[in-house]
Design a protein around this motif. Sequence first.
Motif, PDB file in Angstrom:
ATOM      1  N   GLY A  45       0.872  -1.655   0.222  1.00 26.76           N
ATOM      2  CA  GLY A  45      -0.315  -0.251  -0.284  1.00 26.76           C
ATOM      3  C   GLY A  45       1.030   1.787  -0.081  1.00 26.76           C
ATOM      4  N   ASP A  46       0.233   2.703   0.064  1.00 22.28           N
ATOM      5  CA  ASP A  46       0.716   4.297   0.600  1.00 22.28           C
ATOM      6  C   ASP A  46       1.039   3.982   1.775  1.00 22.28           C
ATOM      7  N   SER A  47       1.128   5.330   1.940  1.00 27.50           N
ATOM      8  CA  SER A  47       1.907   5.356   2.973  1.00 27.50           C
ATOM      9  C   SER A  47       0.606   5.151   4.418  1.00 27.50           C
ATOM     10  N   LEU A  48      -0.293   5.916   4.290  1.00 30.47           N
ATOM     11  CA  LEU A  48      -1.490   6.398   4.915  1.00 30.47           C
ATOM     12  C   LEU A  48      -2.204   4.396   4.943  1.00 30.47           C
ATOM     13  N   ALA A  49      -2.088   4.026   4.043  1.00 33.83           N
ATOM     14  CA  ALA A  49      -2.902   2.704   3.979  1.00 33.83           C
ATOM     15  C   ALA A  49      -2.457   1.961   4.888  1.00 33.83           C
ATOM     16  N   LEU A  50      -1.040   1.730   4.908  1.00 34.80           N
ATOM     17  CA  LEU A  50      -0.347   0.581   5.567  1.00 34.80           C
ATOM     18  C   LEU A  50      -0.239   0.915   6.993  1.00 34.80           C
ATOM     19  N   SER A  51       0.166   2.629   7.223  1.00 36.05           N
ATOM     20  CA  SER A  51      -0.338   3.062   9.276  1.00 36.05           C
ATOM     21  C   SER A  51      -1.220   2.951   9.404  1.00 36.05           C
ATOM     22  N   VAL A  52      -2.702   2.504   8.466  1.00 36.13           N
ATOM     23  CA  VAL A  52      -4.631   2.008   9.097  1.00 36.13           C
ATOM     24  C   VAL A  52      -4.043  -0.087   9.063  1.00 36.13           C
ATOM     25  N   GLN A  53      -3.190  -0.507   8.329  1.00 35.49           N
ATOM     26  CA  GLN A  53      -3.182  -1.528   8.354  1.00 35.49           C
ATOM     27  C   GLN A  53      -2.204  -2.206   9.782  1.00 35.49           C
ATOM     28  N   ALA A  54      -1.747  -1.136   9.878  1.00 39.95           N
ATOM     29  CA  ALA A  54      -0.549  -1.880  10.945  1.00 39.95           C
ATOM     30  C   ALA A  54      -1.584  -1.654  12.203  1.00 39.95           C
ATOM     31  N   GLN A  55      -2.268  -1.038  12.152  1.00 46.98           N
ATOM     32  CA  GLN A  55      -3.294  -0.559  13.699  1.00 46.98           C
ATOM     33  C   GLN A  55      -4.463  -1.724  13.616  1.00 46.98           C
ATOM     34  N   GLN A  56      -4.473  -2.085  12.431  1.00 45.13           N
ATOM     35  CA  GLN A  56      -5.790  -3.694  12.123  1.00 45.13           C
ATOM     36  C   GLN A  56      -5.451  -4.721  11.943  1.00 45.13           C
ATOM     37  N   VAL A  57      -3.238  -5.153  12.071  1.00 47.73           N
ATOM     38  CA  VAL A  57      -3.746  -6.651  12.017  1.00 47.73           C
ATOM     39  C   VAL A  57      -3.351  -7.323  13.202  1.00 47.73           C
ATOM     40  N   ASP A  58      -4.028  -8.569  13.005  1.00 50.12           N
ATOM     41  CA  ASP A  58      -4.344 -10.047  14.296  1.00 50.12           C
ATOM     42  C   ASP A  58      -2.404 -10.583  14.046  1.00 50.12           C
TER      43      ASP A  58
ATOM     44  N   TYR B  17      -3.222  14.578 -13.845  1.00 54.89           N
ATOM     45  CA  TYR B  17      -3.180  13.928 -12.225  1.00 54.89           C
ATOM     46  C   TYR B  17      -2.360  13.991 -11.395  1.00 54.89           C
ATOM     47  N   VAL B  18      -2.348  14.569 -10.179  1.00 60.44           N
ATOM     48  CA  VAL B  18      -1.493  14.663  -9.113  1.00 60.44           C
ATOM     49  C   VAL B  18      -1.588  14.071  -7.782  1.00 60.44           C
ATOM     50  N   GLY B  19      -1.189  12.203  -7.407  1.00 59.91           N
ATOM     51  CA  GLY B  19      -1.589  12.303  -6.250  1.00 59.91           C
ATOM     52  C   GLY B  19      -0.770  11.502  -5.169  1.00 59.91           C
ATOM     53  N   SER B  20      -1.504  10.482  -4.155  1.00 62.02           N
ATOM     54  CA  SER B  20      -0.324  10.027  -3.624  1.00 62.02           C
ATOM     55  C   SER B  20       0.033   7.813  -4.552  1.00 62.02           C
ATOM     56  N   THR B  21       0.602   7.574  -4.169  1.00 66.50           N
ATOM     57  CA  THR B  21       0.847   5.754  -4.990  1.00 66.50           C
ATOM     58  C   THR B  21      -0.810   5.572  -4.850  1.00 66.50           C
ATOM     59  N   ALA B  22      -1.097   5.310  -4.144  1.00 60.82           N
ATOM     60  CA  ALA B  22      -2.173   4.614  -4.199  1.00 60.82           C
ATOM     61  C   ALA B  22      -4.035   5.414  -5.498  1.00 60.82           C
ATOM     62  N   GLY B  23      -3.166   7.002  -4.910  1.00 63.09           N
ATOM     63  CA  GLY B  23      -4.185   7.454  -6.109  1.00 63.09           C
ATOM     64  C   GLY B  23      -4.100   7.403  -7.797  1.00 63.09           C
ATOM     65  N   ILE B  24      -2.821   6.912  -7.763  1.00 70.07           N
ATOM     66  CA  ILE B  24      -2.107   6.937  -8.747  1.00 70.07           C
ATOM     67  C   ILE B  24      -2.600   5.883  -9.710  1.00 70.07           C
ATOM     68  N   LEU B  25      -2.314   5.057  -8.827  1.00 76.70           N
ATOM     69  CA  LEU B  25      -3.394   3.471  -9.510  1.00 76.70           C
ATOM     70  C   LEU B  25      -4.535   3.401  -9.520  1.00 76.70           C
ATOM     71  N   ASP B  26      -5.022   4.270  -8.641  1.00 81.83           N
ATOM     72  CA  ASP B  26      -6.853   4.219  -9.022  1.00 81.83           C
ATOM     73  C   ASP B  26      -6.923   5.004 -10.261  1.00 81.83           C
ATOM     74  N   TYR B  27      -6.315   6.282 -10.367  1.00 80.04           N
ATOM     75  CA  TYR B  27      -6.859   7.072 -11.570  1.00 80.04           C
ATOM     76  C   TYR B  27      -6.100   6.224 -12.895  1.00 80.04           C
TER      77      TYR B  27
ATOM     78  N   THR C  76      -0.104  12.434   5.621  1.00 75.90           N
ATOM     79  CA  THR C  76       0.459  11.520   4.411  1.00 75.90           C
ATOM     80  C   THR C  76      -0.109  12.250   2.101  1.00 75.90           C
ATOM     81  N   SER C  77       0.636  12.079   2.035  1.00 75.64           N
ATOM     82  CA  SER C  77       0.060  12.628   0.815  1.00 75.64           C
ATOM     83  C   SER C  77      -0.912  12.339   0.067  1.00 75.64           C
ATOM     84  N   SER C  78      -1.687  10.947   0.508  1.00 77.34           N
ATOM     85  CA  SER C  78      -3.257  11.274   0.035  1.00 77.34           C
ATOM     86  C   SER C  78      -4.703  12.122   1.012  1.00 77.34           C
ATOM     87  N   ASN C  79      -3.767  12.160   2.083  1.00 76.70           N
ATOM     88  CA  ASN C  79      -4.881  12.931   3.344  1.00 76.70           C
ATOM     89  C   ASN C  79      -4.153  14.014   3.442  1.00 76.70           C
TER      90      ASN C  79
END
Length: 312
Positions: free
Chosen positions: A41-54, A214-224, A130-133
Amino acid sequence: MVDNSATLRSRIDELKREKNAVILAHYYTTPEVQQVADFLGDSLALSVQAQQVDADIILFAGVHFMAETAKVLCPQKKVLIPCPEAGCSLAESCDARDFAAFKARYPDHTVVSYVNTTVEVKALTDICCTSSNALRVVESIPADRPIIFAPDRNLGGYIQKLTGRRNMILWDGACHVHEEFSLEKLLQLKAQHPAAKVVVHPECRAYIIAVADYVGSTAGILDYCGRSDAEEFIVVTEAGILAEMQRRYPAKRFIPAPPDDETCGCNNCKYMKMVTLENICACLENESPEIVLDEEVRKRAERSIRNMIAIR
Ligand code: 13P
């Protein structure tokens, strides 16, 4: 040279199962590292993921500040970093002591820091981004409240332009990869591929951002790239992302934008490429190197990261 990547991959899988470990990887790592990741993921998704992993162990296949962020959010988990020398030019451009002195000059300012910072700088921060938010984070601060934005002057300048905010002081830092793209070569490439869309990470200089579709984070670029009808894209960010682009959209063509000096290979982040299957395997095997943080600093950094996640 013997290719032992299949052996390494199966040993890594075995270790993950044995130790209840997960691997989080950023899009800028090499394709073989991305392949062993449980979450990419991108930096934001990975931060969110880190706190959710079991899991009991998180191995962060990325640069140092990313693993630190995971540890800040999950102090009870063991967070491993396969290559602790994998730094970040942005994080290095903002020394915590210098930053504290800078902040002291502007006591009425809200401090917004990009996640590409050390844990000590995050501890001096009111709200990370992060660059996405980044845009949402800055917009969440009342318009009359002045802001310190650190450490990326290009991302800060871009957000300043989007918001029209004049009361933003920028720290003078930059990413060594994103600063190197050549406008001249990008325009030549655009002329050769007139139907291609230009996708740009906001850590690039303003004159590169100015020619983006288009300008965006790595995840934003992938979606675009998935949403767009275009079949060709000129990609102005770290070249590691091309693997995921090609994997997701095999019928589309992705052309990496060249840096000024094409012999330097500097559209590749040398730090991200320091993470290898070998050091991931050794790190899981030895459960080391591990991220260890001072608890007081961690708690202060946690507040600024949680403030960011709340605005996701
Ligand atoms: P994003 O993951 O937010 O796209 O940015 C990553 C990064 O560190 C760019 O240098």
